[in-house]
Design a protein around this motif. Structure first.
Motif, PDB file in Angstrom:
ATOM      1  N   LYS A  38       0.779  -1.206   0.426  1.00 37.89           N
ATOM      2  CA  LYS A  38      -0.103   0.090   0.237  1.00 37.89           C
ATOM      3  C   LYS A  38       0.824   1.195  -0.235  1.00 37.89           C
ATOM      4  O   LYS A  38       0.489   2.581  -0.328  1.00 37.89           O
ATOM      5  N   GLU A  39       2.324   1.349   0.350  1.00 34.39           N
ATOM      6  CA  GLU A  39       2.975   2.745   0.757  1.00 34.39           C
ATOM      7  C   GLU A  39       3.688   2.712  -1.015  1.00 34.39           C
ATOM      8  O   GLU A  39       3.867   3.922  -1.280  1.00 34.39           O
ATOM      9  N   ILE A  40       2.920   2.492  -1.935  1.00 38.51           N
ATOM     10  CA  ILE A  40       3.973   2.644  -2.763  1.00 38.51           C
ATOM     11  C   ILE A  40       3.045   2.373  -4.060  1.00 38.51           C
ATOM     12  O   ILE A  40       3.379   2.178  -5.111  1.00 38.51           O
ATOM     13  N   GLN A  41       0.988   2.546  -3.751  1.00 39.74           N
ATOM     14  CA  GLN A  41       0.605   1.624  -4.346  1.00 39.74           C
ATOM     15  C   GLN A  41      -0.102   2.867  -6.111  1.00 39.74           C
ATOM     16  O   GLN A  41      -0.194   2.286  -7.337  1.00 39.74           O
ATOM     17  N   SER A  42       0.982   3.463  -5.235  1.00 41.56           N
ATOM     18  CA  SER A  42       0.907   4.086  -7.208  1.00 41.56           C
ATOM     19  C   SER A  42       1.812   3.833  -8.142  1.00 41.56           C
ATOM     20  O   SER A  42       1.825   4.133  -9.398  1.00 41.56           O
ATOM     21  N   SER A  43       2.299   2.976  -7.865  1.00 36.17           N
ATOM     22  CA  SER A  43       3.118   2.293  -8.793  1.00 36.17           C
ATOM     23  C   SER A  43       3.705   1.301  -8.387  1.00 36.17           C
ATOM     24  O   SER A  43       3.975   0.327  -7.447  1.00 36.17           O
ATOM     25  N   GLU A  44       3.026   0.528  -9.614  1.00 30.36           N
ATOM     26  CA  GLU A  44       3.015  -1.657  -9.597  1.00 30.36           C
ATOM     27  C   GLU A  44       4.565  -1.764  -9.589  1.00 30.36           C
ATOM     28  O   GLU A  44       5.320  -1.126 -11.080  1.00 30.36           O
ATOM     29  N   TRP A  45       5.777  -2.365  -9.269  1.00 35.45           N
ATOM     30  CA  TRP A  45       6.619  -2.553  -9.030  1.00 35.45           C
ATOM     31  C   TRP A  45       6.666  -4.068  -9.757  1.00 35.45           C
ATOM     32  O   TRP A  45       6.134  -5.087  -9.528  1.00 35.45           O
ATOM     33  N   THR A  46       6.553  -3.934 -11.175  1.00 32.70           N
ATOM     34  CA  THR A  46       7.447  -5.462 -11.995  1.00 32.70           C
ATOM     35  C   THR A  46       8.340  -5.998 -12.139  1.00 32.70           C
ATOM     36  O   THR A  46       9.492  -5.585 -11.964  1.00 32.70           O
ATOM     37  N   CYS A  47       8.814  -6.901 -12.247  1.00 28.74           N
ATOM     38  CA  CYS A  47       9.498  -7.978 -13.155  1.00 28.74           C
ATOM     39  C   CYS A  47      10.684  -7.385 -14.006  1.00 28.74           C
ATOM     40  O   CYS A  47       9.830  -6.891 -15.213  1.00 28.74           O
ATOM     41  N   VAL A  48      11.987  -7.842 -13.793  1.00 31.87           N
ATOM     42  CA  VAL A  48      12.586  -7.692 -14.702  1.00 31.87           C
ATOM     43  C   VAL A  48      12.164  -8.863 -15.849  1.00 31.87           C
ATOM     44  O   VAL A  48      12.185  -9.908 -15.809  1.00 31.87           O
ATOM     45  N   ASN A  49      12.374  -8.095 -17.354  1.00 31.64           N
ATOM     46  CA  ASN A  49      11.928  -9.345 -17.671  1.00 31.64           C
ATOM     47  C   ASN A  49      13.257  -9.755 -19.620  1.00 31.64           C
ATOM     48  O   ASN A  49      14.241  -8.501 -19.468  1.00 31.64           O
ATOM     49  N   ASP A  50      13.311 -10.360 -20.040  1.00 28.89           N
ATOM     50  CA  ASP A  50      13.856 -10.096 -20.785  1.00 28.89           C
ATOM     51  C   ASP A  50      13.544  -9.232 -22.007  1.00 28.89           C
ATOM     52  O   ASP A  50      14.828  -8.631 -23.114  1.00 28.89           O
ATOM     53  N   LYS A  51      12.324  -8.799 -22.163  1.00 26.50           N
ATOM     54  CA  LYS A  51      12.659  -7.101 -23.142  1.00 26.50           C
ATOM     55  C   LYS A  51      12.963  -6.429 -22.257  1.00 26.50           C
ATOM     56  O   LYS A  51      13.120  -4.981 -23.601  1.00 26.50           O
ATOM     57  N   GLN A  52      12.556  -6.403 -20.999  1.00 24.78           N
ATOM     58  CA  GLN A  52      13.561  -5.240 -20.301  1.00 24.78           C
ATOM     59  C   GLN A  52      13.884  -5.563 -19.295  1.00 24.78           C
ATOM     60  O   GLN A  52      14.060  -5.546 -18.170  1.00 24.78           O
ATOM     61  N   PRO A  53      14.951  -5.424 -19.151  1.00 25.33           N
ATOM     62  CA  PRO A  53      16.148  -6.227 -18.769  1.00 25.33           C
ATOM     63  C   PRO A  53      16.873  -5.309 -17.866  1.00 25.33           C
ATOM     64  O   PRO A  53      17.599  -5.315 -16.543  1.00 25.33           O
ATOM     65  N   PHE A  54      16.671  -4.035 -18.084  1.00 28.22           N
ATOM     66  CA  PHE A  54      17.517  -2.302 -16.652  1.00 28.22           C
ATOM     67  C   PHE A  54      16.366  -2.056 -16.620  1.00 28.22           C
ATOM     68  O   PHE A  54      16.357  -1.146 -16.068  1.00 28.22           O
ATOM     69  N   ALA A  55      15.479  -2.472 -16.186  1.00 27.81           N
ATOM     70  CA  ALA A  55      13.277  -2.109 -15.750  1.00 27.81           C
ATOM     71  C   ALA A  55      13.976  -2.052 -14.551  1.00 27.81           C
ATOM     72  O   ALA A  55      14.738  -3.382 -13.623  1.00 27.81           O
ATOM     73  N   ALA A  56      13.684  -1.095 -13.245  1.00 26.60           N
ATOM     74  CA  ALA A  56      13.891  -1.132 -11.699  1.00 26.60           C
ATOM     75  C   ALA A  56      12.568  -0.409 -11.171  1.00 26.60           C
ATOM     76  O   ALA A  56      12.224   0.912 -12.171  1.00 26.60           O
ATOM     77  N   LEU A  57      12.177   0.102 -10.357  1.00 32.38           N
ATOM     78  CA  LEU A  57      11.410   0.988  -9.707  1.00 32.38           C
ATOM     79  C   LEU A  57      13.015   1.906  -8.730  1.00 32.38           C
ATOM     80  O   LEU A  57      13.835   1.756  -8.366  1.00 32.38           O
ATOM     81  N   ASN A  58      12.663   2.823  -9.619  1.00 27.68           N
ATOM     82  CA  ASN A  58      13.373   4.303  -8.524  1.00 27.68           C
ATOM     83  C   ASN A  58      12.591   4.446  -6.983  1.00 27.68           C
ATOM     84  O   ASN A  58      11.798   5.031  -7.510  1.00 27.68           O
ATOM     85  N   ILE A  59      13.695   4.908  -6.397  1.00 28.11           N
ATOM     86  CA  ILE A  59      13.270   5.477  -4.925  1.00 28.11           C
ATOM     87  C   ILE A  59      13.167   6.020  -4.943  1.00 28.11           C
ATOM     88  O   ILE A  59      14.503   6.606  -4.138  1.00 28.11           O
ATOM     89  N   SER A  60      12.843   7.172  -4.838  1.00 27.53           N
ATOM     90  CA  SER A  60      13.621   8.707  -4.724  1.00 27.53           C
ATOM     91  C   SER A  60      11.645   9.618  -3.293  1.00 27.53           C
ATOM     92  O   SER A  60      11.388   9.027  -3.039  1.00 27.53           O
ATOM     93  N   ASP A  61      12.060  11.098  -4.199  1.00 26.18           N
ATOM     94  CA  ASP A  61      10.562  11.684  -3.507  1.00 26.18           C
ATOM     95  C   ASP A  61       9.713  10.983  -3.863  1.00 26.18           C
ATOM     96  O   ASP A  61       8.246  11.005  -3.098  1.00 26.18           O
TER      97      ASP A  61
END
Length: 535
Positions: free
Chosen positions: A489-512
């Motif tokens: 619930k603390e990050i409900q505005s953004s869904e954290w999805t897994c990396v995959n073959d098409k997006q191997p550089f995908a990441a959750l950015n934790i900032s403000d």
């Protein structure tokens, strides 16, 4: 038992704990300084840990005030004790409708520093949620990582890792006694502790002991995570007065008799190793022979392809300016930057250099320096350009290699990547401690500031971004421990999805704000570094 002083009967004896209240007024139960192995002293020095001897009286486990033997980074004095193999258990509830998820943490510190005291690893933030947190001491420096090739000595190395394994086994056996779920254990660590966790994931001896992992700023693909073979024991012996022949039994006899504080205070790194960015010589190794206690006896690249841990969920990531924490050490040796004017090849990672001619390394070095220094002078005035390079070579290249390996070999297990980019002016406690308040950025270990309460922290306003970051980090980490999915619930505005073959550089950015990125901001430079290894 009373609510204030609960008594738990463990496999080795009874322990008495305390009911405590956290800095944010959460009640929890604390059991500190539980012995999980025999004191590794006298003839047990340097060896794999031995099972703890059972005790008869109820043991009061009220405060862990002991740390492993180590040299204080700032005071340059040796602190701690050889008798250090204790663990702590913090549990939100001792009785609940179902057992609580367990989180076991391994501290960082270059395998030379660190401890599990509440000065550094207070459980206060984790106790906002229904989890059990376990922290432990393990041996550091030569006391934890000395190795001999002579099998008759039974000191192949990795004693510090074997301490960690014994502590995990001890708690697994006693998990239900503390209201923990033995079938839902998360192993996590930061820096050297994260690399250690990844190494434990590679060993068949850990299979089934934990069920998911979080690797924070350290993997076995980081070059510093595994020490190359070397005559380090002989170097240590010579530095402490040994002048005998090169004989493992004689060297061991000498080192067994030297006071442990002398062993810990000696620096055996050579200048050449320092310029080649070798951070330490006491750390995990591929053990030179098999033995009953052996953890790692095969090359790591082979272990990665077949490891049982390819089947478990993983969170992996680091901070946006990992290299920043090296600022004080570079200021002490500004020649590490200045030498690049004459020897540009030294900016090329050594493992790449070894496969090239000098001319090729010099050409590549000039290309790298132009990319990062933009024709500026290579001196201490432009130290941050150099530190940015270290963020890639020491950290993010290794993280990304691990992601690629997970995508290849862990095809059925989810892998989540994060990038910690929260830049508080005064609560990024590791950057403030090592670099000063005038420097900004999310340095190596700054994410730990938002997971563990420590003596340098304070109670934050509940409407501050720093407190919100704590709630987000604890929410994600404990949600993953509970369900294998970090979305909460603390990050409900953004869904954290897994990396995959098409997006191997995908990441959750934790900032403000917390935002799911299709690619890391560092992707283009990362691709450049990765291409060097592909070639």
């Amino acid at each position: 038992m009373t609510d204030c002083h609960p008594i738990i009967t463990t496999t080795h004896g009874c322990v008495k704990g305390l009911l405590k209240c956290s800095v944010y007024n959460d009640n929890y139960y604390s059991f500190e300084k539980i012995p999980y192995a025999q004191p590794p002293i006298n003839n047990l020095r340097f060896k794999a840990p031995e099972p703890v001897t059972p005790w008869v009286e109820v043991r009061e486990c009220f405060q862990l005030d002991v740390r492993p033997m180590q040299q204080n980074y700032f005071k340059k004095i040796v602190e701690g004790s050889e008798d250090c193999l204790y663990l702590n258990v913090y549990t939100k509830k001792l009785i609940s409708s179902k057992p609580l998820p367990v989180m076991i943490y391994l501290y960082g510190g270059a395998f030379e520093l660190g401890d599990a005291t509440t000065n550094n690893l207070g459980p206060d933030y984790f106790m906002m949620e229904d989890v059990i947190l376990v922290t432990m001491n393990y041996r550091l420096g030569p006391l934890g990582f000395l190795s001999f090739e002579d099998p008759s000595l039974d000191i192949p190395g990795n004693a510090g890792l074997k301490d960690q394994l014994m502590a995990i086994k001890w708690f697994k056996e006693n998990c239900l006694k503390f209201n923990g779920d033995p079938d839902n254990i998360t192993l996590f660590g930061e820096s050297a502790g994260s690399a250690a966790a990844h190494l434990l994931m590679m060993s068949e001896k850990t299979k089934g002991l934990f069920h998911k992992a979080i690797l924070m700023s350290g993997t076995i693909n980081n070059k510093w995570a595994c020490v190359p073979p070397g005559n380090y024991a002989h170097r240590l012996a010579k530095a402490t007065g040994y002048d005998g022949e090169y004989s493992d039994p004689l060297i061991l006899k000498h080192l067994q008799q030297i006071p442990s504080d002398q062993l810990t205070s000696v620096d055996v790194l050579t200048e050449e190793e320092i310029f080649n960015d070798v951070a330490f010589v006491w750390g995990p190794i591929v053990e030179p022979y098999d033995s009953p206690s052996a953890l790692i006896t095969r090359s790591l690249d082979k272990l990665l392809t077949t490891s049982w841990s390819n089947e478990i969920p993983l969170i992996l990531g680091g901070t946006s300016f990992e290299g920043l924490l090296k600022l004080p050490s570079i200021k002490k040796r500004p020649q590490r930057i200045e030498i690049l004017n004459e020897k540009p090849e030294l900016i090329v990672p050594q493992d790449i250099r070894l496969k090239q001619t000098l001319e090729e390394s010099q050409s590549l070095g000039r290309q790298i320096l132009k990319m990062y220094f933009h024709n500026k002078d290579m001196n201490i005035e432009n130290v941050f350009n150099y530190l940015e390079i270290l963020s890639y070579t020491r950290y993010w290249i290794g993280f990304q290699f691990t992601i690629f390996q997970r995508l290849r070999y862990a095809t059925r297990a989810p892998t989540y990547m994060y990038r910690f980019d929260f830049d508080s002016p005064n609560f990024n406690l590791y950057r403030v401690k090592y670099c000063g308040r005038e420097v900004r950025g999310a340095a190596h270990a700054d994410d730990v500031s938002y997971l563990f309460y420590c003596r340098r922290a304070w109670k934050l306003p509940l409407d501050s971004l720093e407190y919100l970051t704590i709630r987000r980090m604890i929410g994600m980490w404990t949600s993953f421990a509970s369900t294998s999915n970090p979305n909460c619930k603390e990050i409900q505005s953004s869904e954290w999805t897994c990396v995959n073959d098409k997006q191997p550089f995908a990441a959750l950015n934790i900032s403000d704000e917390v935002q799911m990125l299709e690619e890391l901001p560092e992707t283009e430079k990362l691709k450049f570094w990765l291409s060097l290894y592909n070639e």
